[in-house]
Design a protein around this motif. Structure first.
Motif, PDB file in Angstrom:
ATOM      1  N   UNK A 152      -2.706   6.513   8.202  1.00 28.88           N
ATOM      2  CA  UNK A 152      -3.391   5.395   8.693  1.00 28.88           C
ATOM      3  C   UNK A 152      -2.392   4.123   8.668  1.00 28.88           C
ATOM      4  N   UNK A 153      -1.590   4.273   7.713  1.00 24.03           N
ATOM      5  CA  UNK A 153      -0.396   3.020   7.632  1.00 24.03           C
ATOM      6  C   UNK A 153       0.453   3.211   8.476  1.00 24.03           C
ATOM      7  N   UNK A 154       0.872   4.379   8.872  1.00 22.10           N
ATOM      8  CA  UNK A 154       1.791   4.499  10.065  1.00 22.10           C
ATOM      9  C   UNK A 154       1.462   4.229  11.515  1.00 22.10           C
ATOM     10  N   UNK A 155       0.071   4.401  11.624  1.00 21.66           N
ATOM     11  CA  UNK A 155      -0.332   4.048  12.987  1.00 21.66           C
ATOM     12  C   UNK A 155      -0.777   2.575  13.056  1.00 21.66           C
ATOM     13  N   UNK A 160       0.865  -1.181  -0.024  1.00 16.46           N
ATOM     14  CA  UNK A 160       0.138   0.122  -0.020  1.00 16.46           C
ATOM     15  C   UNK A 160       0.708   1.077  -0.026  1.00 16.46           C
ATOM     16  N   UNK A 161       1.932   1.196   0.753  1.00 20.55           N
ATOM     17  CA  UNK A 161       2.717   2.393   0.712  1.00 20.55           C
ATOM     18  C   UNK A 161       3.353   2.653  -0.747  1.00 20.55           C
ATOM     19  N   UNK A 162       3.593   1.620  -1.364  1.00 26.00           N
ATOM     20  CA  UNK A 162       4.115   1.633  -3.033  1.00 26.00           C
ATOM     21  C   UNK A 162       2.712   2.333  -3.750  1.00 26.00           C
ATOM     22  N   UNK A 163       1.832   1.658  -3.454  1.00 25.63           N
ATOM     23  CA  UNK A 163       0.481   2.107  -4.299  1.00 25.63           C
ATOM     24  C   UNK A 163       0.250   3.679  -4.116  1.00 25.63           C
ATOM     25  N   UNK A 164       0.293   3.970  -2.912  1.00 20.86           N
ATOM     26  CA  UNK A 164      -0.087   5.568  -2.835  1.00 20.86           C
ATOM     27  C   UNK A 164       1.150   6.460  -3.239  1.00 20.86           C
ATOM     28  N   UNK A 165       2.148   5.739  -3.087  1.00 20.60           N
ATOM     29  CA  UNK A 165       3.286   6.630  -4.037  1.00 20.60           C
ATOM     30  C   UNK A 165       2.855   7.151  -5.228  1.00 20.60           C
ATOM     31  N   UNK A 166       2.658   5.672  -5.869  1.00 25.80           N
ATOM     32  CA  UNK A 166       2.304   5.660  -7.445  1.00 25.80           C
ATOM     33  C   UNK A 166       1.305   6.494  -7.921  1.00 25.80           C
ATOM     34  N   UNK A 167       0.178   6.758  -7.015  1.00 28.18           N
ATOM     35  CA  UNK A 167      -0.897   7.319  -7.296  1.00 28.18           C
ATOM     36  C   UNK A 167      -1.140   8.943  -6.672  1.00 28.18           C
ATOM     37  N   UNK A 168       0.113   9.284  -6.087  1.00 27.33           N
ATOM     38  CA  UNK A 168       0.101  10.635  -5.111  1.00 27.33           C
ATOM     39  C   UNK A 168      -0.377  11.804  -6.094  1.00 27.33           C
TER      40      UNK A 168
END
Length: 304
Positions: free
Chosen positions: A186-189, A164-172
């Motif tokens: 959310x991911x950080x927590x 998910x980290x990669x996905x949100x970077x791709x669609x930022x």
């Protein structure tokens, strides 16, 4: 995004080819029109006349899933009061097309796109009853018909979080600053790395593109059962977070039965993960309507 994307078709099925395959194998349908309705990751969908829908695999990975649907879906008839896809026509590849295909009665309704929270809340009990009955289907019968255990390793949250980290970077570039921050935060927590496996019979791919609603916005049908498997109920329970507004979730669990905290954590994660994938494909397809709905699903799932 290039052709390495997992939703890119290996075989494209045109309306002409679909008509040729259907009419040559089912003569009673030869005079009916064939109209493309759309496609998902694995299948291209056609409306045949006004009464039937046919699904043709777009990728080899979808073939075994389609055959599985043909075997298991008729067994579910006594479990649901809600409409679902029951195959009536079983076709085989021809004319250079290498895969089997299935035809089902057409289920009326629309995808639940742009509904109000009030409309969504009306389906809390309906969805709870549906999933309670689905998850009660005997795992032994499913196994006897070849249904596989979770092939996606959904209980490994650490792996999914990394993706998910990669996905949100791709669609930022398609996210506002607020949307990007909400997902990253959310991911950080998210501290849980793995949850205990559970084994129930699953739809396996429950989201707004596989649900139908009536004119009042109430869920009226469930389609696309290509990801049937045995696994963690959180996989299907994701709709509690992606589809239902926060104040309707207690009504759902009142009917379905309470679940442990780990299940809720995994269900929420999947409720965010699936719409991100839908959004990625919708961006590729330049489908702003689906992008907006996927974002709305994510926003609901993030809301407590």
């Amino acid at each position: 995004m290039g052709s390495s994307n997992q939703w890119v078709a290996e075989w494209e099925v045109s309306e002409e080819l679909a008509h040729k395959l259907i009419s040559s194998q089912f003569s009673q349908l030869a005079s009916k029109s064939v109209q493309k309705l759309g496609h998902g990751w694995d299948n291209t969908v056609f409306l045949v006349g006004t009464e039937y829908v046919f699904r043709f695999p777009r990728r080899e990975i979808a073939i075994n899933s389609l055959r599985m649907e043909g075997k298991i879906l008729p067994k579910l008839k006594t479990y649901f009061s809600i409409a679902y896809s029951i195959p009536l026509f079983f076709g085989e590849g021809d004319y250079g097309y290498p895969a089997p295909f299935l035809g089902y009665p057409y289920l009326s309704g629309e995808f639940p796109i742009g509904l109000t929270d009030k409309q969504r809340a009306r389906s809390a009990t309906t969805l709870a009853q549906f999933l309670k009955n689905l998850h009660a289907f005997p795992v032994k019968i499913a196994q006897e018909h070849g249904v596989q255990h979770d092939h996606r390793n959904l209980t490994d949250l650490a792996m999914r979080k990394e993706k998910m980290h990669k996905f949100i970077s791709d669609i930022s570039h398609n996210l506002s600053e607020e949307e990007y921050y909400a997902l990253s935060n959310y991911l950080e927590q998210l501290r849980t790395e793995k949850v205990k496996q559970k084994h129930v019979f699953l739809h396996g791919d429950l989201h707004f593109k596989n649900m139908l609603v009536d004119e009042n916005g109430r869920v009226s049908g469930i389609i696309d059962w290509g990801d049937i498997n045995i696994g963690h109920p959180a996989c299907d329970l994701n709709v509690v977070y992606s589809f239902l507004p926060p104040d309707a979730r207690s009504d759902f669990f009142k009917e379905y039965g309470d679940v442990d905290e780990e299940t809720k954590i995994l269900a929420r994660l999947i409720a965010i993960y699936i719409p991100i994938l839908i959004m990625m494909q919708a961006i590729d397809d330049n489908d702003e309507r689906l992008v907006d709905e996927a974002k709305a699903n994510i926003k609901r799932a993030l809301a407590y």
